[in-house]
Design a protein around this motif. Structure first.
Motif, PDB file in Angstrom:
ATOM      1  N   GLY A  65       0.805  -1.224   0.000  1.00 50.10           N
ATOM      2  CA  GLY A  65       0.000   0.000   0.000  1.00 50.10           C
ATOM      3  C   GLY A  65       0.827   1.258   0.000  1.00 50.10           C
ATOM      4  N   TRP A  66       1.612   1.437   1.033  1.00 48.16           N
ATOM      5  CA  TRP A  66       2.574   2.532   1.152  1.00 48.16           C
ATOM      6  C   TRP A  66       3.876   1.941   1.665  1.00 48.16           C
ATOM      7  N   HIS A  67       4.991   2.441   1.151  1.00 45.00           N
ATOM      8  CA  HIS A  67       6.296   1.948   1.569  1.00 45.00           C
ATOM      9  C   HIS A  67       6.817   2.788   2.722  1.00 45.00           C
ATOM     10  N   VAL A  78      12.013   3.528  -1.960  1.00 42.18           N
ATOM     11  CA  VAL A  78      13.069   4.521  -2.124  1.00 42.18           C
ATOM     12  C   VAL A  78      14.386   4.106  -1.486  1.00 42.18           C
ATOM     13  N   ASP A  79      14.336   3.215  -0.509  1.00 43.07           N
ATOM     14  CA  ASP A  79      15.560   2.759   0.149  1.00 43.07           C
ATOM     15  C   ASP A  79      15.925   1.336  -0.279  1.00 43.07           C
ATOM     16  N   GLY A  80      15.367   0.916  -1.419  1.00 35.50           N
ATOM     17  CA  GLY A  80      15.648  -0.428  -1.922  1.00 35.50           C
ATOM     18  C   GLY A  80      15.798  -0.426  -3.423  1.00 35.50           C
ATOM     19  N   ASP A  81      14.960  -1.208  -4.105  1.00 35.08           N
ATOM     20  CA  ASP A  81      15.123  -1.349  -5.558  1.00 35.08           C
ATOM     21  C   ASP A  81      14.407  -0.269  -6.364  1.00 35.08           C
ATOM     22  N   GLY A  82      13.726   0.667  -5.692  1.00 34.47           N
ATOM     23  CA  GLY A  82      13.106   1.797  -6.375  1.00 34.47           C
ATOM     24  C   GLY A  82      11.818   1.497  -7.103  1.00 34.47           C
ATOM     25  N   THR A  83      11.327   0.278  -7.010  1.00 33.07           N
ATOM     26  CA  THR A  83      10.109  -0.101  -7.725  1.00 33.07           C
ATOM     27  C   THR A  83       8.872   0.313  -6.942  1.00 33.07           C
ATOM     28  N   PRO A  84       7.691   0.360  -7.596  1.00 33.39           N
ATOM     29  CA  PRO A  84       6.464   0.722  -6.880  1.00 33.39           C
ATOM     30  C   PRO A  84       6.147  -0.276  -5.768  1.00 33.39           C
ATOM     31  N   VAL A  85       5.629   0.258  -4.688  1.00 31.94           N
ATOM     32  CA  VAL A  85       5.234  -0.597  -3.570  1.00 31.94           C
ATOM     33  C   VAL A  85       4.132  -1.545  -4.020  1.00 31.94           C
ATOM     34  N   ALA A 112     -12.662   2.818   9.351  1.00 35.73           N
ATOM     35  CA  ALA A 112     -11.227   2.533   9.322  1.00 35.73           C
ATOM     36  C   ALA A 112     -10.857   1.946   7.963  1.00 35.73           C
ATOM     37  N   ALA A 113     -10.265   2.756   7.092  1.00 33.34           N
ATOM     38  CA  ALA A 113      -9.895   2.322   5.746  1.00 33.34           C
ATOM     39  C   ALA A 113      -8.427   1.894   5.746  1.00 33.34           C
ATOM     40  N   TYR A 114      -8.169   0.670   6.165  1.00 31.17           N
ATOM     41  CA  TYR A 114      -6.785   0.191   6.249  1.00 31.17           C
ATOM     42  C   TYR A 114      -6.161   0.157   4.857  1.00 31.17           C
ATOM     43  N   ASP A 115      -4.958   0.727   4.760  1.00 33.02           N
ATOM     44  CA  ASP A 115      -4.303   0.821   3.455  1.00 33.02           C
ATOM     45  C   ASP A 115      -2.797   0.627   3.537  1.00 33.02           C
ATOM     46  N   VAL A 218      -3.555  11.306  -0.707  1.00 32.25           N
ATOM     47  CA  VAL A 218      -3.277  10.680  -2.000  1.00 32.25           C
ATOM     48  C   VAL A 218      -3.645   9.209  -1.891  1.00 32.25           C
ATOM     49  N   ALA A 219      -4.413   8.703  -2.851  1.00 35.12           N
ATOM     50  CA  ALA A 219      -4.870   7.322  -2.790  1.00 35.12           C
ATOM     51  C   ALA A 219      -3.711   6.352  -2.945  1.00 35.12           C
ATOM     52  N   ALA A 220      -3.778   5.257  -2.208  1.00 34.11           N
ATOM     53  CA  ALA A 220      -2.806   4.190  -2.354  1.00 34.11           C
ATOM     54  C   ALA A 220      -3.038   3.462  -3.668  1.00 34.11           C
ATOM     55  N   PRO A 221      -2.070   2.654  -4.125  1.00 32.20           N
ATOM     56  CA  PRO A 221      -2.273   1.898  -5.379  1.00 32.20           C
ATOM     57  C   PRO A 221      -3.524   1.029  -5.316  1.00 32.20           C
TER      58      PRO A 221
END
Length: 224
Positions: A65-67, A78-85, A112-115, A218-221
Protein backbone atom coordinates in the motif's frame (compact mmCIF):
# COMPACT_ATOMS: atom_id res chain seq x y z
CA UNK A 1 0.29 -25.49 23.02
CA UNK A 2 -2.13 -28.17 24.21
CA UNK A 3 -3.45 -29.00 27.69
CA UNK A 4 -2.26 -25.79 29.29
CA UNK A 5 -2.72 -25.52 33.02
CA UNK A 6 -4.12 -22.02 32.64
CA UNK A 7 -5.68 -21.51 29.18
CA UNK A 8 -4.91 -18.15 27.63
CA UNK A 9 -7.73 -15.65 27.45
CA UNK A 10 -8.40 -12.20 26.03
CA UNK A 11 -6.43 -9.58 27.96
CA UNK A 12 -6.96 -5.83 28.16
CA UNK A 13 -3.32 -4.90 28.68
CA UNK A 14 -3.97 -1.17 29.18
CA UNK A 15 -6.88 1.01 28.03
CA UNK A 16 -7.12 0.71 24.25
CA UNK A 17 -4.75 -2.28 23.95
CA UNK A 18 -6.14 -5.81 23.71
CA UNK A 19 -4.47 -9.19 23.22
CA UNK A 20 -6.66 -11.90 21.67
CA UNK A 21 -4.93 -15.32 21.67
CA UNK A 22 -5.50 -17.79 18.82
CA UNK A 23 -7.52 -15.32 16.75
CA UNK A 24 -6.37 -16.93 13.50
CA UNK A 25 -7.05 -20.67 13.25
CA UNK A 26 -4.55 -23.03 11.62
CA UNK A 27 -6.10 -22.70 8.17
CA UNK A 28 -6.15 -18.90 8.27
CA UNK A 29 -2.52 -18.89 9.40
CA UNK A 30 -1.47 -21.02 6.46
CA UNK A 31 -3.35 -18.79 4.02
CA UNK A 32 -1.79 -15.62 5.44
CA UNK A 33 1.68 -17.20 5.39
CA UNK A 34 1.25 -18.14 1.72
CA UNK A 35 0.31 -14.53 0.93
CA UNK A 36 3.32 -13.20 2.88
CA UNK A 37 5.65 -15.46 0.89
CA UNK A 38 4.31 -14.00 -2.35
CA UNK A 39 4.62 -10.44 -1.08
CA UNK A 40 8.22 -11.09 -0.01
CA UNK A 41 9.31 -11.87 -3.58
CA UNK A 42 11.02 -9.13 -5.61
CA UNK A 43 10.44 -6.60 -6.96
CA UNK A 44 9.58 -4.46 -3.91
CA UNK A 45 10.22 -7.56 -1.82
CA UNK A 46 11.66 -8.33 1.58
CA UNK A 47 14.50 -5.96 2.44
CA UNK A 48 16.78 -4.91 5.28
CA UNK A 49 15.86 -1.50 6.71
CA UNK A 50 18.67 0.96 7.34
CA UNK A 51 18.22 3.73 9.89
CA UNK A 52 19.39 7.34 9.41
CA UNK A 53 22.18 6.72 11.92
CA UNK A 54 23.69 4.03 9.73
CA UNK A 55 22.38 1.01 11.59
CA UNK A 56 20.39 -1.89 10.15
CA UNK A 57 17.23 -3.29 11.70
CA UNK A 58 17.57 -7.00 12.49
CA UNK A 59 13.99 -7.70 11.39
CA UNK A 60 13.56 -7.60 7.60
CA UNK A 61 10.49 -5.96 6.09
CA UNK A 62 8.17 -5.76 3.10
CA UNK A 63 5.41 -3.16 2.73
CA UNK A 64 2.02 -3.06 1.03
CA UNK A 65 0.00 0.00 0.00
CA UNK A 66 2.57 2.53 1.15
CA UNK A 67 6.30 1.95 1.57
CA UNK A 68 7.63 2.82 5.02
CA UNK A 69 11.22 3.90 5.51
CA UNK A 70 12.68 5.70 8.55
CA UNK A 71 10.69 7.82 9.19
CA UNK A 72 8.26 8.47 6.37
CA UNK A 73 6.18 6.86 3.61
CA UNK A 74 6.62 6.76 -0.16
CA UNK A 75 4.94 5.23 -3.19
CA UNK A 76 8.14 3.46 -4.26
CA UNK A 77 10.84 1.48 -2.44
CA UNK A 78 13.07 4.52 -2.12
CA UNK A 79 15.56 2.76 0.15
CA UNK A 80 15.65 -0.43 -1.92
CA UNK A 81 15.12 -1.35 -5.56
CA UNK A 82 13.11 1.80 -6.38
CA UNK A 83 10.11 -0.10 -7.73
CA UNK A 84 6.46 0.72 -6.88
CA UNK A 85 5.23 -0.60 -3.57
CA UNK A 86 3.05 -3.68 -3.80
CA UNK A 87 -0.72 -3.01 -3.65
CA UNK A 88 -2.70 -3.41 -0.44
CA UNK A 89 -5.41 -6.04 -1.06
CA UNK A 90 -9.00 -5.29 -0.10
CA UNK A 91 -9.35 -8.58 1.81
CA UNK A 92 -6.53 -7.52 4.13
CA UNK A 93 -8.41 -4.33 4.97
CA UNK A 94 -11.50 -6.39 5.73
CA UNK A 95 -9.41 -8.57 8.03
CA UNK A 96 -8.12 -5.49 9.83
CA UNK A 97 -11.58 -4.08 10.43
CA UNK A 98 -12.81 -7.44 11.69
CA UNK A 99 -9.84 -7.64 14.06
CA UNK A 100 -10.57 -4.19 15.49
CA UNK A 101 -14.26 -4.98 15.91
CA UNK A 102 -13.46 -8.23 17.71
CA UNK A 103 -10.88 -6.63 19.99
CA UNK A 104 -12.28 -3.16 20.70
CA UNK A 105 -15.91 -3.34 19.59
CA UNK A 106 -17.68 -2.54 16.31
CA UNK A 107 -17.64 1.23 16.83
CA UNK A 108 -13.82 1.25 16.87
CA UNK A 109 -13.72 -0.17 13.34
CA UNK A 110 -16.19 2.31 11.82
CA UNK A 111 -14.63 4.19 8.93
CA UNK A 112 -11.23 2.53 9.32
CA UNK A 113 -9.90 2.32 5.75
CA UNK A 114 -6.79 0.19 6.25
CA UNK A 115 -4.30 0.82 3.46
CA UNK A 116 -0.84 0.00 4.87
CA UNK A 117 0.72 -3.30 5.83
CA UNK A 118 4.21 -3.60 7.30
CA UNK A 119 5.31 -7.22 7.36
CA UNK A 120 8.37 -7.91 9.48
CA UNK A 121 10.29 -11.19 9.43
CA UNK A 122 12.26 -12.13 12.57
CA UNK A 123 14.78 -14.94 12.74
CA UNK A 124 15.82 -16.20 16.16
CA UNK A 125 18.30 -13.36 16.68
CA UNK A 126 16.12 -10.48 15.48
CA UNK A 127 14.79 -7.81 17.80
CA UNK A 128 12.77 -4.60 17.53
CA UNK A 129 13.60 -1.64 19.76
CA UNK A 130 10.96 0.43 21.52
CA UNK A 131 9.28 2.77 19.05
CA UNK A 132 5.96 4.45 18.26
CA UNK A 133 3.89 4.08 15.09
CA UNK A 134 3.63 7.81 14.56
CA UNK A 135 4.29 8.39 10.86
CA UNK A 136 0.63 8.09 9.87
CA UNK A 137 -1.94 10.89 9.83
CA UNK A 138 -4.71 8.73 11.26
CA UNK A 139 -5.47 7.72 14.82
CA UNK A 140 -7.20 4.49 13.77
CA UNK A 141 -6.17 1.42 15.79
CA UNK A 142 -3.10 -0.56 14.78
CA UNK A 143 -3.67 -4.27 14.10
CA UNK A 144 -0.85 -6.75 14.73
CA UNK A 145 -1.02 -10.41 13.68
CA UNK A 146 1.63 -13.01 14.56
CA UNK A 147 2.72 -16.10 12.63
CA UNK A 148 5.42 -18.61 13.51
CA UNK A 149 7.74 -18.37 16.48
CA UNK A 150 6.54 -17.04 19.82
CA UNK A 151 7.92 -13.66 20.86
CA UNK A 152 7.96 -11.35 23.84
CA UNK A 153 6.03 -8.23 22.86
CA UNK A 154 6.78 -5.27 25.15
CA UNK A 155 3.94 -2.75 25.27
CA UNK A 156 4.73 0.48 27.05
CA UNK A 157 3.38 3.97 27.56
CA UNK A 158 3.00 7.08 25.40
CA UNK A 159 5.65 9.20 27.16
CA UNK A 160 8.87 7.20 27.31
CA UNK A 161 10.58 4.07 26.05
CA UNK A 162 11.23 3.07 29.64
CA UNK A 163 8.85 1.66 32.26
CA UNK A 164 6.01 1.24 32.84
CA UNK A 165 5.54 -1.48 30.25
CA UNK A 166 3.96 -4.92 30.06
CA UNK A 167 5.52 -7.97 28.43
CA UNK A 168 3.02 -10.08 26.49
CA UNK A 169 3.73 -13.49 24.95
CA UNK A 170 2.54 -13.52 21.35
CA UNK A 171 2.18 -16.91 19.67
CA UNK A 172 1.30 -17.91 16.15
CA UNK A 173 -2.27 -16.85 15.37
CA UNK A 174 -2.45 -14.20 18.09
CA UNK A 175 -3.98 -10.77 17.56
CA UNK A 176 -2.91 -7.56 19.30
CA UNK A 177 -4.80 -4.32 18.68
CA UNK A 178 -3.97 -0.90 20.11
CA UNK A 179 -5.82 2.35 19.62
CA UNK A 180 -7.42 5.23 21.49
CA UNK A 181 -5.27 6.28 24.46
CA UNK A 182 -2.69 3.60 23.54
CA UNK A 183 -2.38 4.39 19.83
CA UNK A 184 0.99 6.13 20.25
CA UNK A 185 2.39 3.89 22.98
CA UNK A 186 5.99 2.74 22.66
CA UNK A 187 6.34 -0.96 21.92
CA UNK A 188 8.96 -3.45 20.75
CA UNK A 189 10.11 -7.06 20.57
CA UNK A 190 13.03 -7.79 22.92
CA UNK A 191 13.06 -11.54 22.34
CA UNK A 192 12.00 -14.24 19.89
CA UNK A 193 11.83 -17.85 21.06
CA UNK A 194 13.33 -19.71 18.11
CA UNK A 195 11.89 -23.07 17.16
CA UNK A 196 8.48 -22.52 18.78
CA UNK A 197 6.40 -22.15 15.60
CA UNK A 198 3.65 -24.75 15.09
CA UNK A 199 5.31 -27.57 13.09
CA UNK A 200 2.35 -27.85 10.73
CA UNK A 201 2.67 -24.19 9.69
CA UNK A 202 5.99 -24.78 7.95
CA UNK A 203 7.62 -21.49 9.01
CA UNK A 204 11.05 -21.08 10.56
CA UNK A 205 11.09 -17.70 12.30
CA UNK A 206 8.37 -15.18 13.07
CA UNK A 207 6.22 -12.98 10.83
CA UNK A 208 4.41 -9.95 12.17
CA UNK A 209 1.77 -8.40 9.94
CA UNK A 210 0.95 -4.86 11.09
CA UNK A 211 -2.03 -3.06 9.53
CA UNK A 212 -2.44 0.70 9.71
CA UNK A 213 -4.60 3.49 8.30
CA UNK A 214 -2.44 6.11 6.60
CA UNK A 215 -4.83 9.05 6.66
CA UNK A 216 -3.02 10.37 3.58
CA UNK A 217 -4.96 12.32 0.99
CA UNK A 218 -3.28 10.68 -2.00
CA UNK A 219 -4.87 7.32 -2.79
CA UNK A 220 -2.81 4.19 -2.35
CA UNK A 221 -2.27 1.90 -5.38
CA UNK A 222 -5.35 0.03 -6.53
CA UNK A 223 -5.84 -3.36 -4.88
CA UNK A 224 -6.12 -6.39 -7.14
Amino acid sequence: MEAELFPRGRTHVVPGAVHVPDWLDAGAQRELLAACREWARPPAGLRSVRTPGGGTMTARQVCLGWHWYPYSYARTVVDGDGTPVKPFPAWLGDLGRRAVADALGPDAATGAAYDIALINFYDGDARMGMHRDSDEKSGAPVVSLSLGDTCVFRFGNTETRARPYTDVELRSGDLFVFGGPSRLAYHGVPRVHAGTAPPALGLTGRLNITLRVSGFQVAAPDAP
